[in-house]
Design an enzyme around this catalytic site. Structure first.
Site, PDB file in Angstrom:
ATOM      1  N   ARG A  17       0.829  -1.227   0.000  1.00 14.80           N
ATOM      2  CA  ARG A  17       0.000   0.000   0.000  1.00 14.80           C
ATOM      3  C   ARG A  17       0.860   1.272   0.000  1.00 14.80           C
ATOM      4  NH1 ARG A  17      -2.610  -3.672  -0.739  1.00 14.80           N
ATOM      5  NH2 ARG A  17      -4.596  -4.286   0.178  1.00 14.80           N
ATOM      6  N   GLU A  66      -5.809   8.939   2.490  1.00 18.63           N
ATOM      7  CA  GLU A  66      -4.980  10.121   2.773  1.00 18.63           C
ATOM      8  C   GLU A  66      -5.812  11.225   3.431  1.00 18.63           C
ATOM      9  OE1 GLU A  66      -2.344  13.552   0.644  1.00 18.63           O
ATOM     10  OE2 GLU A  66      -3.387  12.101  -0.602  1.00 18.63           O
ATOM     11  N   SER A  68     -11.084   0.124   3.207  1.00 15.88           N
ATOM     12  CA  SER A  68     -10.426  -0.147   4.495  1.00 15.88           C
ATOM     13  C   SER A  68      -9.934   1.163   5.087  1.00 15.88           C
ATOM     14  CB  SER A  68      -9.217  -1.062   4.299  1.00 15.88           C
ATOM     15  OG  SER A  68      -9.653  -2.288   3.809  1.00 15.88           O
TER      16      SER A  68
HETATM   17  C1  FAD Z   1     -15.359   0.340  -1.190  1.00 12.52           C
HETATM   18  C2  FAD Z   1     -13.892   0.533  -1.385  1.00 12.52           C
HETATM   19  C3  FAD Z   1     -13.070  -0.579  -1.514  1.00 12.52           C
HETATM   20  C4  FAD Z   1     -11.695  -0.424  -1.691  1.00 12.52           C
HETATM   21  N1  FAD Z   1     -10.930  -1.543  -1.818  1.00 12.52           N
HETATM   22  C5  FAD Z   1      -9.599  -1.423  -1.984  1.00 12.52           C
HETATM   23  C6  FAD Z   1      -8.777  -2.592  -2.121  1.00 12.52           C
HETATM   24  O1  FAD Z   1      -9.267  -3.717  -2.110  1.00 12.52           O
HETATM   25  N2  FAD Z   1      -7.450  -2.410  -2.277  1.00 12.52           N
HETATM   26  C7  FAD Z   1      -6.873  -1.173  -2.313  1.00 12.52           C
HETATM   27  O2  FAD Z   1      -5.663  -1.092  -2.464  1.00 12.52           O
HETATM   28  N3  FAD Z   1      -7.632  -0.049  -2.215  1.00 12.52           N
HETATM   29  C8  FAD Z   1      -8.960  -0.145  -2.048  1.00 12.52           C
HETATM   30  N4  FAD Z   1      -9.732   0.988  -1.913  1.00 12.52           N
HETATM   31  C9  FAD Z   1      -9.085   2.321  -1.970  1.00 12.52           C
HETATM   32  C10 FAD Z   1      -9.170   2.993  -3.370  1.00 12.52           C
HETATM   33  O3  FAD Z   1     -10.106   2.350  -4.170  1.00 12.52           O
HETATM   34  C11 FAD Z   1      -7.818   3.006  -4.084  1.00 12.52           C
HETATM   35  O4  FAD Z   1      -6.839   3.619  -3.299  1.00 12.52           O
HETATM   36  C12 FAD Z   1      -7.909   3.746  -5.440  1.00 12.52           C
HETATM   37  O5  FAD Z   1      -6.722   3.533  -6.170  1.00 12.52           O
HETATM   38  C13 FAD Z   1      -8.133   5.249  -5.275  1.00 12.52           C
HETATM   39  O6  FAD Z   1      -8.420   5.766  -6.552  1.00 12.52           O
HETATM   40  P1  FAD Z   1      -9.066   7.205  -6.709  1.00 12.52           P
HETATM   41  O7  FAD Z   1      -9.052   7.549  -8.155  1.00 12.52           O
HETATM   42  O8  FAD Z   1     -10.397   7.243  -6.049  1.00 12.52           O
HETATM   43  O9  FAD Z   1      -8.006   8.094  -5.922  1.00 12.52           O
HETATM   44  P2  FAD Z   1      -8.255   9.421  -5.085  1.00 12.52           P
HETATM   45  O10 FAD Z   1      -8.952   9.071  -3.810  1.00 12.52           O
HETATM   46  O11 FAD Z   1      -8.858  10.471  -5.941  1.00 12.52           O
HETATM   47  O12 FAD Z   1      -6.738   9.827  -4.745  1.00 12.52           O
HETATM   48  C14 FAD Z   1      -5.967   9.029  -3.902  1.00 12.52           C
HETATM   49  C15 FAD Z   1      -4.544   9.618  -3.835  1.00 12.52           C
HETATM   50  O13 FAD Z   1      -3.940   9.518  -5.113  1.00 12.52           O
HETATM   51  C16 FAD Z   1      -3.583  10.827  -5.607  1.00 12.52           C
HETATM   52  N5  FAD Z   1      -3.883  10.805  -7.036  1.00 12.52           N
HETATM   53  C17 FAD Z   1      -5.087  10.573  -7.619  1.00 12.52           C
HETATM   54  N6  FAD Z   1      -4.950  10.579  -8.953  1.00 12.52           N
HETATM   55  C18 FAD Z   1      -3.638  10.826  -9.211  1.00 12.52           C
HETATM   56  C19 FAD Z   1      -2.878  10.968 -10.398  1.00 12.52           C
HETATM   57  N7  FAD Z   1      -3.418  10.838 -11.611  1.00 12.52           N
HETATM   58  N8  FAD Z   1      -1.536  11.241 -10.274  1.00 12.52           N
HETATM   59  C20 FAD Z   1      -0.952  11.358  -9.053  1.00 12.52           C
HETATM   60  N9  FAD Z   1      -1.637  11.255  -7.901  1.00 12.52           N
HETATM   61  C21 FAD Z   1      -2.960  10.966  -7.980  1.00 12.52           C
HETATM   62  C22 FAD Z   1      -4.449  11.800  -4.842  1.00 12.52           C
HETATM   63  O14 FAD Z   1      -3.827  13.076  -4.757  1.00 12.52           O
HETATM   64  C23 FAD Z   1      -4.510  11.105  -3.480  1.00 12.52           C
HETATM   65  O15 FAD Z   1      -3.310  11.348  -2.792  1.00 12.52           O
HETATM   66  C24 FAD Z   1     -11.126   0.877  -1.746  1.00 12.52           C
HETATM   67  C25 FAD Z   1     -11.959   1.998  -1.629  1.00 12.52           C
HETATM   68  C26 FAD Z   1     -13.318   1.831  -1.454  1.00 12.52           C
HETATM   69  C27 FAD Z   1     -14.208   3.041  -1.355  1.00 12.52           C
END
Ligand code: FAD
Length: 340
Positions: free
Chosen positions: A164, A333, A235
């Site tokens: 992670r 975060e 999580s």
């Molecule tokens: C129901 C649920 C289940 C989940 N299950 C899992 C799981 O099984 N495993 C797991 O690892 N995670 C899981 N997550 C967490 C999440 O899905 C991941 O971390 C996902 O990759 C976040 O994507 P996002 O586009 O929503 O990122 P955001 O929440 O928009 O951003 C997350 C971080 O990444 C940065 N960021 C976003 N886009 C970029 C970019 N293009 N370039 C640089 N930085 C960027 C943001 O600034 C922030 O720091 C889960 C979340 C939920 C709600």
């Protein structure tokens, strides 16, 4: 490209928190990102990337420019008889990209199906599930430096991927915006069935990748609350990692606490088990709940502000620390209102 002022981000974070971005822009191309960065420099604004908002706890006011990275496109860039490299742009939905690759007969992402969020954010925390991590499949990434606008391709080895974690969570790494991800996928029908829940679901027989993907989707739907219905960020706590000695002591006191040995002699503990042991499931405060479905998930039913979620989560982690002597760390975060 239009830069908007004072934009409500409630629909840009899956916890559904109220957060107003001072400036907001949606960039659908690399040129759009570069243009936004130029404007930010001219106005002396800090820039924060956001994808689907499924891994952030947003503050009520977010200063600077919030850049929604929304570049679209998926393509095969090269292939041999055994494998292919696919390029997926950062604004694509992660799960849709997994299904797209799978339907092309390109395998290796099945265990990561149904993880919410964008492709561009997947490398940031090296998304992982059911015994797989995206780092295993990343060939290279296209990135743009938010201060200098330098455009680069970064090899997997430059990304410091760990559990992670990645280079993109470091101070230096946070300077880069990911615009495209290239993944190395197999044309052979490989599967990864090492995770206990997955073994339980598909058994020990030889199965096809689509059976693994379907099993992962089924398990996830049964275990995790849907953020569209119950706002959450997945999580909320990382599984804590302790020394072998600490793990041995805990084993004596709590023989049922699940422990997973890691490389280097350290041991990962189940945070969900500890939270469950303290009967947090279903408990709530200020409209924030520990999910009935999964003890690691904190659901926001009616809280508006991030502090309500953080205060409740702190109570949960404090109780774990008091009972088990183990520190829990928050996985999403906690975004600062003013970064610079
Ligand atoms: C129901 C649920 C289940 C989940 N299950 C899992 C799981 O099984 N495993 C797991 O690892 N995670 C899981 N997550 C967490 C999440 O899905 C991941 O971390 C996902 O990759 C976040 O994507 P996002 O586009 O929503 O990122 P955001 O929440 O928009 O951003 C997350 C971080 O990444 C940065 N960021 C976003 N886009 C970029 C970019 N293009 N370039 C640089 N930085 C960027 C943001 O600034 C922030 O720091 C889960 C979340 C939920 C709600």
């Amino acid at each position: 490209m239009t830069i908007q002022e004072r934009v409500q981000l409630r629909s840009f974070n899956t916890l559904g928190l109220t957060s107003v971005a001072e400036f907001f822009v949606r960039a659908t191309s690399s040129e759009g990102v570069l243009e936004a960065l130029q404007v930010a420099r001219a106005k002396n604004l800090c820039v924060r990337a956001i994808g689907g908002g499924s891994n952030v706890i947003l503050p009520p006011e977010l200063s600077g420019l919030t850049l929604n990275v929304a570049l679209k496109g998926r393509t095969i860039v090269s292939q041999s008889s055994q494998e292919a490299i696919v390029r997926v742009y950062a604004g694509e939905d992660w799960h849709e990209a997994v299904v797209w690759a799978h339907e092309l007969g390109l395998y290796g992402l099945e265990n990561l199906a149904l993880i919410p969020g964008s492709v561009g954010a997947a490398p940031v925390q090296n998304i992982g599930a059911y015994g797989a991590e995206v780092a295993e499949r990343i060939a290279r990434l296209q990135v743009i430096h938010r201060r200098t606008s330098e455009v680069l391709w970064l090899a997997n080895s430059a990304c410091d991927f760990a559990y992670r974690d990645s280079f993109f969570k470091s101070n230096e790494g946070r300077e880069w915006i990911i615009t495209a991800v290239e993944l190395r996928l197999s044309k052979l029908p490989i599967t990864n069935i090492t995770y206990p829940a997955l073994i339980e679901a598909v058994g020990s027989r030889q199965v096809a990748p689509n059976e693994v993907m379907n099993a992962v989707i089924k398990i996830r739907r049964s275990k995790l609350p849907d953020p569209q219905v119950e706002p959450n960020a997945g999580s909320f706590f990382k599984n804590p990692v302790v020394t072998q000695e600490e793990a041995n002591q805990l084993k004596e006191q709590y023989p049922k606490l699940p422990q997973y040995p890691l490389d280097g002699g350290r041991v990962k503990l189940s945070a969900a088990w500890m939270i469950d042991a303290l009967n947090w499931r279903g408990q709530s405060e200020q409209g924030v709940f520990v999910s009935e479905k999964h003890a690691l998930v904190i659901v926001n039913r009616s809280a508006k502000k991030s502090h309500q979620v953080i205060e409740f989560a702190s109570k949960v982690s404090r109780s774990v620390s008091e009972r088990f002597g183990v520190q829990l760390h928050v996985e999403p975060e906690q975004v600062a209102g003013n970064e610079y």
